[in-house]
Design a protein around this motif. Sequence first.
Motif, PDB file in Angstrom:
ATOM      1  N   UNK A 176       0.928  -1.179   0.115  1.00  0.00           N
ATOM      2  CA  UNK A 176      -0.073  -0.175   0.056  1.00  0.00           C
ATOM      3  C   UNK A 176       1.054   1.293  -0.056  1.00  0.00           C
ATOM      4  N   UNK A 177       2.163   1.267   0.501  1.00  0.00           N
ATOM      5  CA  UNK A 177       2.942   2.380   0.398  1.00  0.00           C
ATOM      6  C   UNK A 177       3.921   2.517  -0.541  1.00  0.00           C
ATOM      7  N   UNK A 178       3.780   1.486  -1.712  1.00  0.00           N
ATOM      8  CA  UNK A 178       4.374   1.657  -2.999  1.00  0.00           C
ATOM      9  C   UNK A 178       4.096   3.007  -3.699  1.00  0.00           C
ATOM     10  N   UNK A 179       5.046   3.723  -4.187  1.00  0.00           N
ATOM     11  CA  UNK A 179       4.721   5.006  -5.033  1.00  0.00           C
ATOM     12  C   UNK A 179       3.859   4.851  -5.996  1.00  0.00           C
ATOM     13  N   UNK A 180       3.681   3.953  -6.805  1.00  0.00           N
ATOM     14  CA  UNK A 180       2.611   3.863  -7.784  1.00  0.00           C
ATOM     15  C   UNK A 180       1.182   3.837  -7.113  1.00  0.00           C
TER      16      UNK A 180
END
Length: 213
Positions: A166-170
């Motif tokens: 969920x914290x991935x930039x995309x």
Amino acid sequence: MTPPKQPDSAATAQGPGAPAPKAPGLRERKKARTKAAIQREAVRLFREQGYAATTVEQVAEAAEVAPSTVFRYFATKQDLVFTQEYELPFATLLQAQAPDLTPVQAERRAIGSMLADLSDEELALQRERWLLITSEPELWGAGLAGITRSMRVMAEQVAKRAGLDPEAPPVRAYTGAVFGVLLQVSLDWASSPDMDFAATLDAALECLEDIRP
């Protein structure tokens, strides 16, 4: 443009062969009606008299219930404006969408299903709530916490479908883009009561089709 044709969301969410969800009983329906009536009267009074000038006792009198009943459903005065139960239905509907759909297609179907379930009266109440939040500085500030929570829920659900963190930039960029559209259309709706909110929102979300988390 309207959302793509939707499958039966309840059946899809439950899975093939699963029993239909149990309908709420009389007691649950009565509680839901009482809660809705309290919030409806609260929003009306807040809009007419101002949020700060309206007391919980006045809300209770308008809804024909005791003040203690108001607090049974709404722990604080702010909850009379903000308490909604959208995150779980949204998460359920989003995960029920076919895995081959693009993220935007899945979002459009999930949001479209939620809006389709609202009566004209319920949709009008949501617009009144939004007008109230955007016109009262105290509520606007408090509303940011709810927006942040809803963005987190959406990011978690999008990440789950995409197999990402969920914290991935995309994921964060995609969620921010979707909420930007939701905010812009909601602001336009506040100033244009005759707007077809569901259709306008769907068309705006479709513009994000090329964005992938």
